[in-house]
Design a protein around this motif. Structure first.
Motif, short mmCIF file in Angstrom:
data_model
loop_
_atom_site.label_atom_id
_atom_site.label_comp_id
_atom_site.label_asym_id
_atom_site.label_seq_id
_atom_site.Cartn_x
_atom_site.Cartn_y
_atom_site.Cartn_z
N ASP A 69 -7.14 42.43 -25.73
CA ASP A 69 -6.79 43.27 -25.30
C ASP A 69 -6.86 43.88 -23.96
O ASP A 69 -8.82 44.25 -23.86
N ILE A 70 -6.27 44.13 -22.69
CA ILE A 70 -6.75 44.79 -21.51
C ILE A 70 -7.86 45.23 -21.87
O ILE A 70 -7.12 46.20 -22.27
N ASN A 71 -8.10 45.68 -21.07
CA ASN A 71 -9.56 46.95 -20.66
C ASN A 71 -10.18 46.72 -21.76
O ASN A 71 -10.98 48.29 -22.25
N GLN A 72 -10.07 46.01 -22.71
CA GLN A 72 -11.76 46.01 -23.99
C GLN A 72 -11.88 44.58 -23.97
O GLN A 72 -11.62 44.08 -25.22
N GLY A 73 -12.56 44.52 -23.86
CA GLY A 73 -12.60 43.45 -23.76
C GLY A 73 -12.49 41.98 -22.94
O GLY A 73 -12.89 40.75 -22.77
N ALA A 74 -11.94 42.30 -21.71
CA ALA A 74 -10.72 41.75 -20.43
C ALA A 74 -11.52 42.05 -19.61
O ALA A 74 -11.40 43.83 -19.57
N GLU A 80 -0.82 45.66 -9.27
CA GLU A 80 0.14 46.34 -7.45
C GLU A 80 -0.18 44.69 -6.26
O GLU A 80 -1.44 44.60 -6.42
N ARG A 81 0.96 44.28 -5.67
CA ARG A 81 0.70 43.33 -4.60
C ARG A 81 0.17 44.13 -3.37
O ARG A 81 0.46 45.71 -2.79
N GLY A 82 -0.63 44.01 -2.66
CA GLY A 82 -1.02 44.76 -1.55
C GLY A 82 -2.23 44.77 -1.25
O GLY A 82 -2.70 45.91 -0.44
N VAL A 83 -2.54 45.09 -2.51
CA VAL A 83 -3.90 46.62 -2.93
C VAL A 83 -5.10 46.09 -2.42
O VAL A 83 -5.36 44.54 -2.64
N ILE A 84 -5.80 47.02 -1.63
CA ILE A 84 -7.66 46.49 -1.31
C ILE A 84 -8.04 46.08 -2.70
O ILE A 84 -8.34 47.84 -3.06
N MET A 85 -8.41 45.72 -2.72
CA MET A 85 -8.98 45.02 -4.32
C MET A 85 -10.66 46.13 -3.96
O MET A 85 -11.27 44.96 -4.71
N ASP A 86 -10.80 46.92 -3.93
CA ASP A 86 -12.33 47.74 -3.99
C ASP A 86 -12.67 48.02 -4.96
O ASP A 86 -13.63 48.94 -4.42
N GLY A 87 -11.88 48.59 -6.16
CA GLY A 87 -12.15 49.66 -6.55
C GLY A 87 -12.55 48.94 -8.37
O GLY A 87 -13.47 47.90 -8.17
N LYS A 89 -11.31 47.10 -10.77
CA LYS A 89 -10.64 46.51 -11.04
C LYS A 89 -10.49 45.01 -10.19
O LYS A 89 -10.15 44.64 -8.89
N PRO A 90 -11.37 44.20 -11.09
CA PRO A 90 -11.92 42.47 -10.09
C PRO A 90 -11.08 42.07 -10.27
O PRO A 90 -11.46 40.56 -9.65
N GLU A 91 -10.32 41.84 -11.27
CA GLU A 91 -9.20 40.60 -11.19
C GLU A 91 -7.41 41.36 -11.03
O GLU A 91 -7.35 42.52 -11.53
N HIS A 92 -6.61 39.86 -10.41
CA HIS A 92 -5.75 40.57 -10.15
C HIS A 92 -4.72 39.65 -11.39
O HIS A 92 -5.22 38.35 -11.47
#
Length: 317
Positions: A69-74, A80-87, A89-92
């Protein structure tokens, strides 16, 4: 079968139906086929029938099953590609997908339309990323635009209950308090158009579906006229598809709720719905509890449709 996302992937419908009825007689006939094979089921959205029926189908075939279950235990996944992942969401997804593929043989994905961008939804970005990057056969457990396992089960059910070779099947929009994706009606229309049934779609003006799914169906804006002589009534809500109204609720007109009034003009039609159903919004208690309601056998056939699809994917490995 390399992947399963739409009616075209099932091939010849008569062959697929014969396979479904064979499996229904003996659900464990191919139990050795999945020995030492692993199914990974990935849920971006909630599920009851899809989760249970698909897991049961895999067990029928002797498979191991992993449910994520994504967002529940993962980790929360960036898509999205090209996003600066500073929010938050730690994994692409582009790293997560091939990693998932390392741990299984077949992947099932459930990811609904977001209603933020119609092109994004209708390009099936998430499902197609799994197909492109997982290195495994992928099947849809409901995507933004289609729900093929449900539609295959619907077809199996109609074939079981039909009393004439070419029944009249009516898909009717019905009111709902929330905007729902077009996946189920799109998919049902696509599968019905692949048969020789008389197929009618009825809905208020403004709820037109993507023409590629409407296909050769007759569109009728008068619900009572559409229901005349129907052998099967398939009720479902969906949000608007067209233009700036995409994802919007345009009507909650309770006159469209399927009741004894509409069913009275049918040919003693069977009532169908994919479930879950909002009683007395989509359909009245009297109709869904009537002897002509086949929503439970319809749901039970989800196990059969999933078993056929998984069997074919295993055979293609």
């Amino acid at each position: 079968m390399k992947n399963f996302t739409c009616v075209q992937d099932i091939g010849n419908l008569k062959t697929a139906l014969a396979e479904a009825f064979e499996i229904k007689k003996d659900r464990f006939k191919y139990v050795e086929l999945g020995r030492n094979k692993t199914l990974m089921m990935i849920f971006f959205n909630s599920s009851l029938r899809t989760r249970l029926s698909t897991q049961k189908a895999a067990l029928n075939l002797g498979m191991n099953v992993i449910v994520l279950d994504i967002n529940q235990g993962a980790w929360k996944l960036e898509t999205e590609r090209g996003v600066i992942m500073d929010g938050d969401k730690p994994e692409h997804l582009l790293e997560a997908i091939p990693v998932m593929g390392c741990y299984c043989d077949i992947i099932g994905v459930r990811s609904f339309a977001r209603f933020e961008n119609r092109d994004y939804d209708y390009n099936e970005v998430i499902l197609n990323q799994f197909i492109q990057y997982s290195g495994r056969p992928v099947f849809s457990m409901e995507a933004a635009t289609r729900h093929p396992l449900q539609s295959f089960a619907d077809l199996i059910t109609i074939e079981e209950y039909k009393k004439k070779e070419r029944p009249k099947v009516v898909m009717s929009w019905a009111p709902h308090p929330r905007p729902l994706p077009q996946a189920v009606p799109n998919s049902f229309a696509e599968w019905m158009n692949a048969t020789d049934y008389e197929f009618v779609i009825t809905h208020p003006e403004g709820y037109e579906l993507d023409p590629k799914f409407v296909g050769n169906a007759r569109v009728e804006y008068d619900q009572m006229k559409a229901f005349e002589g129907a052998d099967f009534v398939y009720a479902k809500n969906w949000a608007a598809y067209s233009g700036d109204n995409y994802g919007q609720i345009l009507s909650k007109d309770r006159a469209w709720t399927v009741s004894d009034r509409q069913m009275a003009v049918t040919n003693n039609a069977y009532f169908m719905h994919c479930l879950p159903v909002r009683r007395n919004m989509i359909v009245t208690d009297d109709v869904i509890e009537s002897p002509q309601s086949i929503v439970i056998p319809e749901a039970a056939n989800r196990e059969i449709s999933a078993t056929v699809v998984l069997k074919r994917l295993l055979e293609s490995l």
